[in-house]
Design a protein around this motif. Sequence first.
Motif, PDB file in Angstrom:
ATOM      1  N   ASN A  35     -12.274  17.829  65.819  1.00 57.00           N
ATOM      2  CA  ASN A  35     -12.075  16.715  67.091  1.00 57.00           C
ATOM      3  C   ASN A  35     -11.975  15.451  66.430  1.00 57.00           C
ATOM      4  OD1 ASN A  35     -12.421  18.206  69.515  1.00 57.00           O
ATOM      5  ND2 ASN A  35     -14.122  19.320  68.255  1.00 57.00           N
ATOM      6  N   LEU A  38     -10.578  13.324  68.954  1.00 56.29           N
ATOM      7  CA  LEU A  38     -11.505  12.862  70.226  1.00 56.29           C
ATOM      8  C   LEU A  38     -12.268  11.933  69.883  1.00 56.29           C
ATOM      9  CD1 LEU A  38     -12.677  13.517  72.950  1.00 56.29           C
ATOM     10  CD2 LEU A  38     -14.037  15.234  71.713  1.00 56.29           C
ATOM     11  N   GLU A  55     -23.524   8.733  71.069  1.00 58.52           N
ATOM     12  CA  GLU A  55     -24.052  10.097  71.339  1.00 58.52           C
ATOM     13  C   GLU A  55     -22.968  11.213  71.190  1.00 58.52           C
ATOM     14  OE1 GLU A  55     -27.282   8.058  74.577  1.00 58.52           O
ATOM     15  OE2 GLU A  55     -25.311   9.011  75.342  1.00 58.52           O
ATOM     16  N   LEU A  56     -21.796  10.849  71.740  1.00 60.98           N
ATOM     17  CA  LEU A  56     -20.688  12.086  71.900  1.00 60.98           C
ATOM     18  C   LEU A  56     -20.362  12.534  70.408  1.00 60.98           C
ATOM     19  CD1 LEU A  56     -19.037  13.905  73.279  1.00 60.98           C
ATOM     20  CD2 LEU A  56     -17.316  12.211  73.168  1.00 60.98           C
ATOM     21  N   SER A  59     -23.453  14.391  69.173  1.00 55.27           N
ATOM     22  CA  SER A  59     -23.613  15.824  69.671  1.00 55.27           C
ATOM     23  C   SER A  59     -22.459  16.563  69.072  1.00 55.27           C
ATOM     24  CB  SER A  59     -23.550  15.619  71.162  1.00 55.27           C
ATOM     25  OG  SER A  59     -22.347  15.150  71.363  1.00 55.27           O
ATOM     26  N   LEU A  60     -21.333  16.063  68.740  1.00 59.46           N
ATOM     27  CA  LEU A  60     -20.437  17.054  68.213  1.00 59.46           C
ATOM     28  C   LEU A  60     -21.029  17.731  66.744  1.00 59.46           C
ATOM     29  CD1 LEU A  60     -17.144  15.165  68.808  1.00 59.46           C
ATOM     30  CD2 LEU A  60     -17.685  17.443  69.755  1.00 59.46           C
ATOM     31  N   GLY A  62     -23.660  18.980  66.424  1.00 60.31           N
ATOM     32  CA  GLY A  62     -24.145  20.371  66.697  1.00 60.31           C
ATOM     33  C   GLY A  62     -23.112  21.386  66.648  1.00 60.31           C
ATOM     34  N   SER A  63     -21.864  21.263  66.153  1.00 62.51           N
ATOM     35  CA  SER A  63     -21.141  22.355  66.258  1.00 62.51           C
ATOM     36  C   SER A  63     -21.024  23.065  64.939  1.00 62.51           C
ATOM     37  CB  SER A  63     -19.370  21.907  66.336  1.00 62.51           C
ATOM     38  OG  SER A  63     -19.000  21.020  65.634  1.00 62.51           O
ATOM     39  N   ALA A  65     -23.459  24.793  63.977  1.00 60.00           N
ATOM     40  CA  ALA A  65     -24.284  26.066  64.648  1.00 60.00           C
ATOM     41  C   ALA A  65     -23.344  26.786  65.465  1.00 60.00           C
ATOM     42  CB  ALA A  65     -25.495  25.494  65.214  1.00 60.00           C
ATOM     43  N   THR A  66     -22.405  25.994  66.422  1.00 58.02           N
ATOM     44  CA  THR A  66     -21.453  26.991  67.328  1.00 58.02           C
ATOM     45  C   THR A  66     -20.178  27.248  66.860  1.00 58.02           C
ATOM     46  OG1 THR A  66     -21.023  24.866  68.357  1.00 58.02           O
ATOM     47  CG2 THR A  66     -22.937  25.818  69.117  1.00 58.02           C
ATOM     48  N   ASN A  67     -19.601  26.441  65.853  1.00 61.19           N
ATOM     49  CA  ASN A  67     -18.145  26.480  65.663  1.00 61.19           C
ATOM     50  C   ASN A  67     -17.919  26.779  64.134  1.00 61.19           C
ATOM     51  OD1 ASN A  67     -15.553  26.078  66.855  1.00 61.19           O
ATOM     52  ND2 ASN A  67     -15.373  24.130  65.905  1.00 61.19           N
TER      53      ASN A  67
END
Lengths: 181, 247
Positions: A35, A38, A55-56, A59-60, A62-63, A65-67
Motif C-alpha cells: 500500500n 496509498l 493514524e492511517l 493502522s496499516l 496491523g496488517s 496480522a491480517t495480510n
Amino acid sequence: MVIQALQKVFRKPAYVILALVVSALVFVFAVWLPNIRLVAGIVISPDVPFASKLELPLSLLGSIATNFTLLSASYTIVIAILFGVYIAMITYFLKRRIKEVGQGGVATGFIGITSGVLGVGCAACGSFLLTSFSLVGAGGVLTLLPLGGSEFGIIGAVLLASAIYMTAKKIIDPLVCKVEV
Amino acid sequence: MEENNQQTKTNTHPLAMPIAVVIAGALIAGAVIYSGGKAPTAGTANQPQQQQVAQQTGDLEQMTPVTSKDHIRGDINAPVKIVEYSDTECPFCKRFHATMKEVMDEYGKDGKVAWVYRHFPLDQLHSKARKEAVALECANEQGGNDKFWSYADRLYEVTPANNGLDPAELPKIAQYVGLDTTKFNTCLGSTKYDKHIEDEVQNATATGGNGTPWSIVVGKNGKKYPLSGAQPLPAVKQLIDLALQGK
C-alpha cells in the motif's frame, strides 16, 4: 564468536539505536509495501488532517496480522531484525577497517536483503513476486515452489544470518600484521 | 607473500560486491515501483503481450463505474463505495470478506458505505477460483443480489482457501442457500459468464491490482483510494472516514 562480536558492537548505544531504527524501517517498509501508493498519497495530500496522516499509516501496520501468513510474518520480522543488526555491524566494521572489507560478507548481506524483499512481497496473494515473474513470463514458476514463494524470505533470512556471521568473524579477528611462518 | 596472504582474506571476486549491490538495488527498486501499482500484471499467463504493456499504465480512474448491474451490498447511493476485486480461493480474500462484513455492520446500516464485489481469480495460483466465480454468477442469475451475497458468504465460510474447496461443494452451497441445484449445475457448466468474469479481471489489472484482495475505496466526491491486501478493520475504518469527509 558471534555473541562476542555482538557484545563488542552493541556496547556502544549508537549502534543499538542504529540497529533499532534500521529494523523498524525495514519492518514498516515491508508491511506498507502493498500500500505504498496509498500511504504516500495520504501523507502528501494537503487535504488530509495531520492526525489522519499518522493514524492511517499506523493502522496499516496491523496488517502484519491480517495480510501475512504466520510463516511470512515470522520471516518478515526476522529479516527486519537481522537487517538492523547487520547494518550496525557492517557500519562498526567499516569505520575501523575500511581496507579490509570482507566482500563475501557484504555481498551475502545484499543478496540476503534482495531475497528477503522478494519473500516479503509475496506475502499477499500474487503480489510483488507474481508480478515480477509475470513480467518475464514465468508466473507459473511460483506454483512449482512448495511454499509458494516464501522460500525467498527464508533464503533471505539465512543469507542475512550468514552475512552477520561472516562480519562477526571479521570484527573478532585481531588487528595484527600477518607474518609468514 | 604477505600480500598474497592478505588477498586470500578477501576471498571473493573483486566484482562480487558491486554486482550484488546493483542486483539488489534493481530488485528493491522494482519491488517499490511494481508494488506501488505502476505495473499491474497479475492477469492470466496467456494474456497477449500488448495487454500486459497496457496494464503497466493502470490507474484507478480506469475502474469500471459502479452500476446497478454490479453485486452491491448496501445502498448503491451510499457516499462511500468499496469496490473489491476478489479471488474466492485466496486466503487473504477469505479474511477480508469477514472484515468487510464487519464494515457493513457498522457503516452499511446507515447507508454510509456500499460494498461492490467484482471477480479477480488468480488462475496462476488458484485454478479453481474462476469456476467459483461462475458459481457466484449462477447464484445471482437465479436469486438476484440476495442469493449472490448468501452464496458468497457461505463460499468464503466453507472454503479452506488455496484451491482447497472440492468442486462438488459448489452445488451443495447452492442447495444450502436455497437455489435450484439442477438449474445451478446447468448454469455452472455453461460459458455464459466467462466474458463477464474476464472483463472484471482485466479491469482489476487496469486499475493497478496486482494481487488479491484488491479494493478501491470511492469517496463521496469521487476521489479514489487504492487498498491492497487484507487490511485490518481499523485501517479500513480510517480510510472510510477520510472518504466520508471527502479528503
